[in-house]
Design an enzyme around this catalytic site. Structure first.
Site, PDB file in Angstrom:
ATOM      1  N   GLU A  93      -4.147  35.363  11.558  1.00  0.00           N
ATOM      2  CA  GLU A  93      -2.824  35.602  12.164  1.00  0.00           C
ATOM      3  C   GLU A  93      -2.792  35.214  13.644  1.00  0.00           C
ATOM      4  OE1 GLU A  93      -0.869  39.204  10.834  1.00  0.00           O
ATOM      5  OE2 GLU A  93      -2.076  39.229   9.006  1.00  0.00           O
TER       6      GLU A  93
ATOM      7  N   TYR B 247      -0.046  43.087  16.665  1.00  0.00           N
ATOM      8  CA  TYR B 247      -1.351  43.066  15.986  1.00  0.00           C
ATOM      9  C   TYR B 247      -2.084  41.755  16.263  1.00  0.00           C
ATOM     10  CZ  TYR B 247      -4.713  42.171  12.216  1.00  0.00           C
ATOM     11  OH  TYR B 247      -5.844  41.819  11.513  1.00  0.00           O
TER      12      TYR B 247
HETATM   13  P1  NAD Z   1      -8.689  48.803   7.854  1.00  0.00           P
HETATM   14  O1  NAD Z   1      -7.491  49.245   8.629  1.00  0.00           O
HETATM   15  O2  NAD Z   1      -8.762  49.057   6.390  1.00  0.00           O
HETATM   16  O3  NAD Z   1     -10.001  49.463   8.474  1.00  0.00           O
HETATM   17  C1  NAD Z   1     -10.219  49.568   9.870  1.00  0.00           C
HETATM   18  C2  NAD Z   1     -11.331  50.578  10.092  1.00  0.00           C
HETATM   19  O4  NAD Z   1     -11.555  50.687  11.513  1.00  0.00           O
HETATM   20  C3  NAD Z   1     -11.000  51.998   9.585  1.00  0.00           C
HETATM   21  O5  NAD Z   1     -12.116  52.523   8.890  1.00  0.00           O
HETATM   22  C4  NAD Z   1     -10.730  52.778  10.864  1.00  0.00           C
HETATM   23  O6  NAD Z   1     -11.065  54.154  10.758  1.00  0.00           O
HETATM   24  C5  NAD Z   1     -11.636  52.056  11.871  1.00  0.00           C
HETATM   25  N1  NAD Z   1     -11.154  52.219  13.258  1.00  0.00           N
HETATM   26  C6  NAD Z   1      -9.881  52.033  13.707  1.00  0.00           C
HETATM   27  N2  NAD Z   1      -9.824  52.308  15.032  1.00  0.00           N
HETATM   28  C7  NAD Z   1     -11.091  52.641  15.418  1.00  0.00           C
HETATM   29  C8  NAD Z   1     -11.661  53.008  16.662  1.00  0.00           C
HETATM   30  N3  NAD Z   1     -10.912  53.098  17.780  1.00  0.00           N
HETATM   31  N4  NAD Z   1     -12.993  53.264  16.715  1.00  0.00           N
HETATM   32  C9  NAD Z   1     -13.756  53.182  15.580  1.00  0.00           C
HETATM   33  N5  NAD Z   1     -13.260  52.871  14.379  1.00  0.00           N
HETATM   34  C10 NAD Z   1     -11.934  52.590  14.290  1.00  0.00           C
HETATM   35  O7  NAD Z   1      -8.860  47.258   8.190  1.00  0.00           O
HETATM   36  P2  NAD Z   1      -9.423  46.076   7.287  1.00  0.00           P
HETATM   37  O8  NAD Z   1      -8.306  45.500   6.531  1.00  0.00           O
HETATM   38  O9  NAD Z   1     -10.645  46.522   6.600  1.00  0.00           O
HETATM   39  O10 NAD Z   1      -9.801  45.027   8.440  1.00  0.00           O
HETATM   40  C11 NAD Z   1     -11.104  45.017   9.031  1.00  0.00           C
HETATM   41  C12 NAD Z   1     -11.176  43.904  10.048  1.00  0.00           C
HETATM   42  O11 NAD Z   1     -10.924  42.660   9.409  1.00  0.00           O
HETATM   43  C13 NAD Z   1     -10.144  44.031  11.167  1.00  0.00           C
HETATM   44  O12 NAD Z   1     -10.765  43.638  12.372  1.00  0.00           O
HETATM   45  C14 NAD Z   1      -9.040  43.061  10.778  1.00  0.00           C
HETATM   46  O13 NAD Z   1      -8.378  42.560  11.907  1.00  0.00           O
HETATM   47  C15 NAD Z   1      -9.857  41.994  10.068  1.00  0.00           C
HETATM   48  N6  NAD Z   1      -9.118  41.234   9.015  1.00  0.00           N
HETATM   49  C16 NAD Z   1      -8.413  41.876   8.039  1.00  0.00           C
HETATM   50  C17 NAD Z   1      -7.782  41.150   7.029  1.00  0.00           C
HETATM   51  C18 NAD Z   1      -7.028  41.816   5.909  1.00  0.00           C
HETATM   52  O14 NAD Z   1      -6.383  41.131   5.108  1.00  0.00           O
HETATM   53  N7  NAD Z   1      -7.090  43.128   5.749  1.00  0.00           N
HETATM   54  C19 NAD Z   1      -7.845  39.747   7.052  1.00  0.00           C
HETATM   55  C20 NAD Z   1      -8.579  39.118   8.059  1.00  0.00           C
HETATM   56  C21 NAD Z   1      -9.218  39.869   9.040  1.00  0.00           C
HETATM   57  P1  TYD Z   2       0.874  42.799   4.640  1.00  0.00           P
HETATM   58  O1  TYD Z   2       0.107  43.240   3.442  1.00  0.00           O
HETATM   59  O2  TYD Z   2       1.386  43.834   5.591  1.00  0.00           O
HETATM   60  O3  TYD Z   2      -0.055  41.730   5.395  1.00  0.00           O
HETATM   61  P2  TYD Z   2       0.295  40.761   6.655  1.00  0.00           P
HETATM   62  O4  TYD Z   2       1.590  41.114   7.218  1.00  0.00           O
HETATM   63  O5  TYD Z   2      -0.824  41.073   7.596  1.00  0.00           O
HETATM   64  O6  TYD Z   2       0.238  39.380   6.097  1.00  0.00           O
HETATM   65  O7  TYD Z   2       2.113  41.944   4.148  1.00  0.00           O
HETATM   66  C1  TYD Z   2       1.955  40.786   3.338  1.00  0.00           C
HETATM   67  C2  TYD Z   2       3.320  40.156   3.178  1.00  0.00           C
HETATM   68  O8  TYD Z   2       4.163  41.049   2.415  1.00  0.00           O
HETATM   69  C3  TYD Z   2       4.051  39.936   4.495  1.00  0.00           C
HETATM   70  O9  TYD Z   2       4.792  38.721   4.407  1.00  0.00           O
HETATM   71  C4  TYD Z   2       5.005  41.108   4.590  1.00  0.00           C
HETATM   72  C5  TYD Z   2       5.338  41.422   3.153  1.00  0.00           C
HETATM   73  N1  TYD Z   2       5.622  42.849   2.848  1.00  0.00           N
HETATM   74  C6  TYD Z   2       6.804  43.209   2.188  1.00  0.00           C
HETATM   75  O10 TYD Z   2       7.622  42.350   1.814  1.00  0.00           O
HETATM   76  N2  TYD Z   2       7.023  44.531   1.935  1.00  0.00           N
HETATM   77  C7  TYD Z   2       6.157  45.509   2.318  1.00  0.00           C
HETATM   78  O11 TYD Z   2       6.439  46.714   2.090  1.00  0.00           O
HETATM   79  C8  TYD Z   2       4.949  45.130   2.985  1.00  0.00           C
HETATM   80  C9  TYD Z   2       3.957  46.158   3.430  1.00  0.00           C
HETATM   81  C10 TYD Z   2       4.720  43.778   3.234  1.00  0.00           C
END
Ligand code: NAD
Ligand code: TYD
Length: 351
Positions: free
Chosen positions: A134, A157
């Site tokens: 992103e 974010y």
């Molecule tokens: P998540 O929100 O599920 O988990 C985040 C974790 O970080 C949680 O366990 C939370 O308790 C911990 N945390 C938050 N604030 C904290 C703090 N101040 N100190 C210590 N711990 C803290 O997130 P996720 O989806 O597992 O993402 C993990 C990483 O991967 C993030 O850096 C995110 O930017 C990156 N990422 C996520 C996605 C996705 O699709 N979910 C994709 C690409 C990259």
């Molecule tokens: P999301 O899972 O929040 O991931 P990101 O915004 O980081 O890509 O959302 C995925 C896509 O789905 C995004 O285009 C926003 C859309 N979305 C909805 O349409 N409704 C919802 O309630 C949510 C949470 C996301």
């Protein structure tokens, strides 16, 4: 080789998959999982590894610089894999400062501790920063994000993640800190907090609640199975070059609407509903502010240089994901009770 590795955010969605992989695959490593246990962190995600000898949990906040220094001194880490973050775009629109503190200040605190405590000898050390696609902003209908694409983040974010990526690279350039960065596309799979699209919609379909589709549902995301992301982190952590960035993604683009329709179809089958029943729950709501249109990752560098490739087709992965949530209704109910319910009502009721 023995190594003590700090994983931050290991109780979250991706972090828990990574911790599980490393604890099981590398008994010679000591894995220290530091997590604040925000609403998104859940130790229930790690019950299967919590008693392993090479696993330790530390509850703490990466925003607390003094605490981070003490932790580095206590364990004398060889490496950091940094995943802790505030990760949900909608929350970043409501509460941007939480993202600025955790994602930017928290990352700076980890970098400072690593720089100061490792500086006498950086050899063999590694600071791995896990980031998102992103940061590159939003694509039009054509093109892909490459490692060389300029940053153009558009939400609080993604701007906070972009800041942290810049800091990580600046510490490499300025102090010689051995860093590696990866930027991954949207993940899906088990243990994802049901505020993100896929688990939220599985939960809503199961309970016959409306499916809040933002705008026209035509935004495009590139979806990757979370265990493939964890495997990519493993490969990059061990074989990636210092100072490099690797994009992670599986060329798997879906409009939200086509993904939701596929999900509804799978749910109809699993719940023994007649075909088309779950789709009736689709409800178009006000679009997300500044909603990025399209993300699409080119991961040729990772595939060619380090030999990683995704293991699962999306249809199969989505079916497995649905099955996991249906088999773990207790997990879903535990994480969606209390505070989350208040958040849900605030975000969606009357939207
Ligand atoms: P998540 O929100 O599920 O988990 C985040 C974790 O970080 C949680 O366990 C939370 O308790 C911990 N945390 C938050 N604030 C904290 C703090 N101040 N100190 C210590 N711990 C803290 O997130 P996720 O989806 O597992 O993402 C993990 C990483 O991967 C993030 O850096 C995110 O930017 C990156 N990422 C996520 C996605 C996705 O699709 N979910 C994709 C690409 C990259
Ligand atoms: P999301 O899972 O929040 O991931 P990101 O915004 O980081 O890509 O959302 C995925 C896509 O789905 C995004 O285009 C926003 C859309 N979305 C909805 O349409 N409704 C919802 O309630 C949510 C949470 C996301």
């Amino acid at each position: 080789m023995k190594r003590t590795i700090l994983v931050t955010g290991g109780a979250g969605f991706i972090g828990s998959h990574l911790v599980r992989l490393f604890v099981n695959k590398y008994p010679e490593y000591n894995i220290i999982n530091l997590d604040k246990l925000t609403y998104a962190g859940n130790l229930a995600n790690l019950v299967d590894v919590e008693k392993k000898e090479n696993y330790t949990f530390e509850k703490g906040d990466i925003v607390d610089a003094e605490y981070i220094y003490k932790l580095f001194k206590k364990y004398n880490f060889d490496a950091v894999i940094h995943l802790a973050a505030e990760s949900h775009v909608d929350r970043s629109i409501e509460f941007p400062n939480d993202f600025i503190y955790t994602n930017i200040v928290g990352t700076a605190n980890l970098l400072n501790a690593a720089k100061d405590l490792w500086k006498s000898n950086f050899a063999g050390k590694r600071f791995y920063h896990v980031s998102t696609d992103e940061v590159y902003g939003s694509l039009g209908e054509e093109g892909f994000f490459f490692e060389t694409t300029s940053y153009a983040p558009k939400s609080p974010y993604s701007a906070s993640k972009a800041s942290s990526d810049h800091l990580v690279r600046a510490y490499n350039n300025t102090y010689g800190l051995p860093v590696v960065v990866s930027n991954c596309s949207n993940n899906y799979g088990s243990h994802q907090f049901p505020e993100k699209l896929i688990p939220l919609f599985i939960n809503n379909i199961k309970s016959n609640r409306p499916l809040p589709v933002y705008g026209k549902g035509l935004n495009i995301r590139d979806w990757l199975w979370v265990e493939d992301h964890a495997r990519a982190i493993d490969v990059i952590f061990h074989n990636g070059a210092d100072g490099e960035t690797y994009n992670i993604g599986g060329h798997n683009e879906w409009t939200n609407l086509s993904l939701i329709k596929l999900l509804c179809k799978i749910m109809d089958k699993k719940l023994h509903r007649s075909e088309g029943e779950s789709e009736k729950l689709i409800s178009y709501v006000t679009d997300r502010a500044g909603h990025d249109l399209r993300y699409a990752i080119d991961s040729t560098k990772l595939q060619k240089e380090l030999g990683w490739k995704p293991s699962l087709q999306f249809e199969e992965g989505l079916e497995k994901t649905v099955q996991w949530y249906l088999d773990n209704i207790d997990w879903l109910e535990n994480v969606t009770s209390g505070e989350y319910q208040k958040y849900y009502d605030k975000m969606y009721v009357g939207r």
